[in-house]
Design a protein around this motif. Sequence first.
Motif, short mmCIF file in Angstrom:
data_model
loop_
_atom_site.label_atom_id
_atom_site.label_comp_id
_atom_site.label_asym_id
_atom_site.label_seq_id
_atom_site.Cartn_x
_atom_site.Cartn_y
_atom_site.Cartn_z
N CYS A 1 42.47 -40.63 10.42
CA CYS A 1 43.73 -40.36 11.12
C CYS A 1 44.40 -41.67 11.55
CB CYS A 1 43.48 -39.48 12.33
SG CYS A 1 42.98 -37.79 11.92
N SER A 2 43.62 -42.60 12.04
CA SER A 2 44.16 -43.87 12.51
C SER A 2 44.81 -44.66 11.39
CB SER A 2 43.04 -44.68 13.15
OG SER A 2 43.51 -45.90 13.67
N GLN A 3 44.21 -44.59 10.18
CA GLN A 3 44.70 -45.37 9.05
C GLN A 3 45.88 -44.72 8.34
OE1 GLN A 3 41.17 -45.73 6.67
NE2 GLN A 3 40.13 -47.03 8.18
N HIS A 4 46.10 -43.44 8.59
CA HIS A 4 47.14 -42.75 7.83
C HIS A 4 48.23 -42.13 8.72
CE1 HIS A 4 43.77 -42.90 4.90
NE2 HIS A 4 44.76 -43.17 4.08
N GLY A 5 48.51 -42.77 9.84
CA GLY A 5 49.67 -42.39 10.64
C GLY A 5 49.48 -41.22 11.57
N LYS A 6 48.28 -40.67 11.68
CA LYS A 6 48.04 -39.55 12.59
C LYS A 6 47.33 -40.09 13.83
CE LYS A 6 48.09 -35.77 9.25
NZ LYS A 6 49.26 -35.09 9.81
N ASP A 7 48.07 -40.93 14.55
CA ASP A 7 47.48 -41.65 15.67
C ASP A 7 47.16 -40.74 16.86
OD1 ASP A 7 47.83 -44.25 14.37
OD2 ASP A 7 49.95 -43.84 14.65
N ILE A 8 48.07 -39.81 17.16
CA ILE A 8 47.83 -38.89 18.28
C ILE A 8 46.62 -38.01 17.98
CG2 ILE A 8 48.81 -36.95 19.57
CD1 ILE A 8 51.57 -38.28 19.19
N GLU A 9 46.49 -37.57 16.71
CA GLU A 9 45.33 -36.77 16.32
C GLU A 9 44.04 -37.58 16.49
OE1 GLU A 9 48.12 -37.01 14.72
OE2 GLU A 9 48.78 -35.06 13.96
N ALA A 10 44.10 -38.89 16.17
CA ALA A 10 42.92 -39.74 16.32
C ALA A 10 42.49 -39.81 17.79
CB ALA A 10 43.21 -41.14 15.79
N LEU A 11 43.45 -39.94 18.69
CA LEU A 11 43.15 -39.99 20.12
C LEU A 11 42.56 -38.66 20.61
CD1 LEU A 11 46.32 -41.87 21.40
CD2 LEU A 11 44.06 -42.82 21.02
N ASP A 12 43.13 -37.57 20.13
CA ASP A 12 42.62 -36.25 20.52
C ASP A 12 41.18 -36.05 20.02
OD1 ASP A 12 44.99 -35.60 21.77
OD2 ASP A 12 45.82 -34.53 20.04
N LEU A 13 40.92 -36.50 18.78
CA LEU A 13 39.58 -36.36 18.22
C LEU A 13 38.56 -37.18 18.98
CD1 LEU A 13 40.52 -36.41 14.44
CD2 LEU A 13 39.23 -34.58 15.56
N PHE A 14 38.97 -38.37 19.42
CA PHE A 14 38.06 -39.22 20.20
C PHE A 14 37.67 -38.51 21.50
CE2 PHE A 14 37.35 -42.72 23.29
CZ PHE A 14 36.25 -43.30 22.68
N ARG A 15 38.64 -37.86 22.12
CA ARG A 15 38.37 -37.13 23.36
C ARG A 15 37.40 -35.96 23.07
NH1 ARG A 15 43.12 -35.59 24.13
NH2 ARG A 15 43.88 -37.55 25.00
N GLU A 16 37.65 -35.23 21.99
CA GLU A 16 36.81 -34.09 21.63
C GLU A 16 35.39 -34.56 21.27
OE1 GLU A 16 38.63 -31.61 18.65
OE2 GLU A 16 40.59 -31.86 19.57
N MET A 17 35.31 -35.72 20.64
CA MET A 17 34.01 -36.28 20.28
C MET A 17 33.13 -36.46 21.50
SD MET A 17 33.37 -40.01 18.55
CE MET A 17 31.75 -40.63 18.12
N GLN A 18 33.72 -37.03 22.55
CA GLN A 18 32.96 -37.26 23.78
C GLN A 18 32.60 -35.94 24.46
OE1 GLN A 18 36.05 -40.23 25.04
NE2 GLN A 18 34.29 -41.39 25.73
N LEU A 19 33.53 -34.99 24.43
CA LEU A 19 33.26 -33.69 25.04
C LEU A 19 32.14 -32.95 24.32
CD1 LEU A 19 36.92 -32.45 25.74
CD2 LEU A 19 35.23 -33.16 27.44
N SER A 20 32.00 -33.22 23.00
CA SER A 20 30.96 -32.54 22.23
C SER A 20 29.58 -33.18 22.43
CB SER A 20 31.30 -32.57 20.73
OG SER A 20 31.20 -33.89 20.22
#
Length: 748
Positions: A351-370
């Motif tokens: 996501c970070s490399q292909h312009g989906k920056d907000i999605e990358a940030l959301d995934l990072f948050r979900e990663m920690q929650l998981s």
Amino acid sequence: MSRHALRVFNNHKLLTLSLSQTRQTHAQILRTGLFLHTHFTTKLISLYANHLRFVEAQNLLKSIQNPDVFSFSTLIHAYSKLSYFTEAILTFTHMISFKLLPDSRLIPSVVKCCSGLHSLRFGKQVHGFCVSSGLCLDSFVQSSLVHLYVKCGKLYYAHQVFDEMSELDVVSCSALVSGYARDGCVEEAKMVFRRMVELGIEPNLVSWNGMVAGFSQSGRCLEAVMVFRDMCLSGCKADGTTVSSVLPAVGVLEDCFVGVQIHGYAIKQGLGSDKCVVSALIDMYGKCSSTMEMSRVFDEMPERDVGACNALVSGFARNGLTDDALKAFNMLRSQDLELNVVSWTSIIACCSQHGKDIEALDLFREMQLSGVKPNSVTIPCLLPACGNIAALMHGKAAHGFSLRTGISDNVYVGSALIDMYANCGRIHLARNIFERMPVRNVVCWNAIMGGYAMHGNGNEVIEIFHLMEKSDQKPDFITFTSLLSACSHSGFTEQGEQFFNKMSKDYGISPRIEHYACLVTLLGRAGKLNEAFNTVKNMPFEPDACVWGALLSSCRVHNNLELAELAANKLFELEPNNPGNYVLLSNVYANKGLWKQVDRVRDLMKSMGMKKNPGCSWISIKNKVHMLLAGDTSHPQLVEILEKIDNLSTEMKKLGCLPVTSFVLQDVEDQEKEHILCGHSEKLAVVLGLLNTPRGSTLQVIKNLRICGDCHDFIKFVAKLEQREIFVRDTNRFHHFKDGSCSCGDYW
């Protein structure tokens, strides 16, 4: 000593005793006084070691008044077998302190521990002891020393021991072959391999696998494939390790034809359900851009595992299929598959490399929650997303995480932090990170130089380059890209030309296409369009779209129609579907008032199904990222925004600052041009920030296109009137507005 006691402790079934029985035996030893006999205490040490009760075993060893070699070797062998390498070496050192000399059976276990710890220093000491004691003539000792030096990457020493071996075996030969292959030493590996055959030592599966895996890991991919072929021709059947080792090499070579053949071979050998083979097949097809075949292999898996899932997501990401990668990742999550840190890091990077920056940030948050803990690879993958949309608070949170987990000193984490802070407009924080790094490599130097170059601080870039030279860190081609870019942004034409020449003259770095693109920009922006064009004509290789694009952009700035048409026609050949090139030429025509030509270019774009990329700007307010499009009417605060823009424009006019309507490239009346200028996305974003943040606070805006001159003047005025610091990052550089002026000095 009773006969019963002797029968108990000499019983060959003694080592099968449970822990409870071992403790009972220990008690009986104490009761009968047998603890004074080293023989029985040594057997008891072995019992405790078998049950992993090493504290009890060590205490027993310390209780022996006159321990012998067997007392120590029993525990050392157990430690070595279970990979307790440090403990084994400490016990060995303790044994030497009793002036007990090890035998040829103990040394291989000790050397194995040195190998496991990559302790070359202690390994050499053991080797020295073997030489002085004559133990180095033992074939098992020699073989263990070969393994030690191979594992520590000291192949010269390994070969010396190898040459001294009186009796070569397949294990030692395989170890040395594998070591040479891993280091990419093709001829040396093949020489040892041939020597094996000449001596009648038949290479086994381990030998072949060492060659295949070694060449693959060292980047000698063609050699890895050729060795695999020779292995098959020799009649040796490959196993899962062989196939999963050769497939990455095929992927790097992007040879799908060979990959399909190996796939067929794996199926014939019954390896189609091997998890490692399947993961390697998915990875290989992804690298060969055969995403359909990649998906088919994944779908046919009898039982999915996390390795295959990671390979699938990475394959989609590598081919720019971000939506497919996200879809696959979410599908895998819904199946309750236990994803690991590699899984999350892969999708965040995608996501970070292909312009989906907000999605990358959301995934990072979900990663920690998981409950999955990010690592030193995850953070550098996430930080570019923070920088891309200037999500400073998220970037600072990731920085805090890296500090808490102790990974902030990692050079790649540090470099990513430098890059993130620079992209978020905080170049001083980037410099702080750089100054505090305990170790710096060329990536760190390039990151800080690239940051200053983006901010147009040419003097700082040159200063850091000189510091880099003094530190004996050799620059690479990226270093000179940053240098030339900085000179271009700062108008340092002569210095830029000097650095271009210095690159090859002093450092032997041949200029690449990107360096020529920078040089063309440098000359073109300075108005030296003929020199820029001559540079393009005299390049040692065919100019690409970046070079012609640099020339066309300079023609747009200086309104050179003749060269603009020439550059544009070249770009139309190289990038027929890139709307930006058509828009640039259209802008040159519009500046000249050639509206018929403007319409012709726009009709051509329409006939080809292309649309102009709309101006888009992002601003982060209270940890929420707002996206505003040029002419957008959907924002809930649009009425307030336009009213504020109108009031500010009125104030500007009172002070004699008139709108620069020449930046409206449409054939309409001046009043309509003023109205169009009000809808530029960077204006909308700045005013949204004014309406929703406390007076005096800093604003930061990211724009997907080059900032226009009218917006540049508008933001300079706003910064002074509202007493704000305003950062705007466009596609070219950062603009730092403060007190009515811009860091670019109106040169951009």
